[in-house]
Design an enzyme around this catalytic site. Sequence first.
Site, PDB file in Angstrom:
ATOM      1  N   ASP A 191       0.849  -1.189   0.000  1.00 43.61           N
ATOM      2  CA  ASP A 191       0.000   0.000   0.000  1.00 43.61           C
ATOM      3  C   ASP A 191       0.887   1.242   0.000  1.00 43.61           C
ATOM      4  O   ASP A 191       1.872   1.313   0.753  1.00 43.61           O
ATOM      5  CB  ASP A 191      -0.906   0.008   1.230  1.00 43.61           C
ATOM      6  CG  ASP A 191      -1.946   1.114   1.162  1.00 43.61           C
ATOM      7  OD1 ASP A 191      -2.983   0.882   0.504  1.00 43.61           O
ATOM      8  OD2 ASP A 191      -1.733   2.186   1.749  1.00 43.61           O
ATOM      9  N   ASN A 199      -2.133  12.765  -3.686  1.00 44.20           N
ATOM     10  CA  ASN A 199      -3.062  13.185  -4.736  1.00 44.20           C
ATOM     11  C   ASN A 199      -3.561  14.603  -4.498  1.00 44.20           C
ATOM     12  O   ASN A 199      -3.658  15.405  -5.431  1.00 44.20           O
ATOM     13  CB  ASN A 199      -4.255  12.226  -4.789  1.00 44.20           C
ATOM     14  CG  ASN A 199      -4.050  11.084  -5.759  1.00 44.20           C
ATOM     15  OD1 ASN A 199      -3.195  11.151  -6.638  1.00 44.20           O
ATOM     16  ND2 ASN A 199      -4.820  10.030  -5.604  1.00 44.20           N
ATOM     17  N   ASP A 208      -1.476   9.144 -10.646  1.00 43.03           N
ATOM     18  CA  ASP A 208      -1.525   8.041 -11.612  1.00 43.03           C
ATOM     19  C   ASP A 208      -0.122   7.672 -12.084  1.00 43.03           C
ATOM     20  O   ASP A 208       0.223   6.491 -12.208  1.00 43.03           O
ATOM     21  CB  ASP A 208      -2.390   8.431 -12.814  1.00 43.03           C
ATOM     22  CG  ASP A 208      -3.873   8.425 -12.492  1.00 43.03           C
ATOM     23  OD1 ASP A 208      -4.245   7.960 -11.393  1.00 43.03           O
ATOM     24  OD2 ASP A 208      -4.674   8.893 -13.328  1.00 43.03           O
ATOM     25  N   GLU A 235      -4.550   2.546  -4.430  1.00 40.05           N
ATOM     26  CA  GLU A 235      -3.101   2.512  -4.269  1.00 40.05           C
ATOM     27  C   GLU A 235      -2.614   1.201  -3.673  1.00 40.05           C
ATOM     28  O   GLU A 235      -1.500   1.114  -3.163  1.00 40.05           O
ATOM     29  CB  GLU A 235      -2.643   3.678  -3.391  1.00 40.05           C
ATOM     30  CG  GLU A 235      -3.075   3.612  -1.943  1.00 40.05           C
ATOM     31  CD  GLU A 235      -4.439   4.220  -1.674  1.00 40.05           C
ATOM     32  OE1 GLU A 235      -4.684   4.606  -0.516  1.00 40.05           O
ATOM     33  OE2 GLU A 235      -5.276   4.304  -2.609  1.00 40.05           O
TER      34      GLU A 235
END
Length: 324
Positions: A191, A199, A208, A235
């Site tokens: 993770d 983000n 991304d 993620e």
Amino acid sequence: MSATNTPMEPDTEEVEEHLREAIDDSTVLIVEDNDADFDLLREVLSPHFNVKRCRDGEAALRLIMDIAPHIVITEFSLQGMDGIVLCQRIREHSRFDDIPVLMVSSEEHAQREVDFWDAGCSDFVRKPYSLTTLYKRVMHHLKYKKMLDEYKEAAMVDSLTKVFNRRYLESTMLQLSSRHETPDISALLIDVDWFKKYNDSYGHLAGDAALVQIAEVLTRSLMRSTDFVTRLGGEEFAVILPHTDASGAQLIAERVLAGVRALALPHKHSDYHRISVSVGGITCGFAPEDWRSMIKQADENLYQAKAQGRNKAICTVEQGSQPQ
């Protein structure tokens, strides 16, 4: 005389019924600053879909990032950011490439048709329009998107990172679980640490791009063709290592950590000032009867790695008994 076996063609009515059921309660985002026009759209669409509204393009972009609607209907002549710019901004994000965007414009803007298509618009409707026609067009685009989503899922490859998707994981793990002679099998859950903050600070395009690079690190960390990487969603990734004991799993986990650190992607909200990952691993000395319980134990170890400061791996050995 024996009958010839021929492949069964799917029944058209059954396919249509499946698509109609599949798009029930789809989320439709309407970007409209005129209350009367919005009320008309809501009246025809809300009995069938989950309708959301934004009054301007900036608010629409924020909401799209949060809820990922199944279709966007936008007025062209919005205050500030017009419908063309909104559509262009949506298409900047690879994960929204296939979200239909339907442009609504008045007759005086009909000459902008080429601009609509160039911006990535999926369809457009001129005012005044028939509500029945608009409803049918929305249905058409939602059905097409559903078919596209099912095709991508069947392909078993994540469209962004190009690693396998959850469907592949489920299919392969069911096969591995049925082979009781299979020796050690290990699983790692990975993770990305503080990814939502990444983000929020750097934008979803940067997010991304980071996920793509991390997926490449995971793939390079593997040593055999039987090992594979899966993107579970968001993620989170899983690495499955058949025929791998605890020391082998720990080795791969350390290679993953080192590879992500070597990317040196700045992250101002991380305690380590760069993107890092946490890893939870589990090794089972036999093919587990319930592979989901194995993944759950890896997830518990991942939670411990997060709780102990992130940017580390915690791997353990399954303590259960071998099935008879």
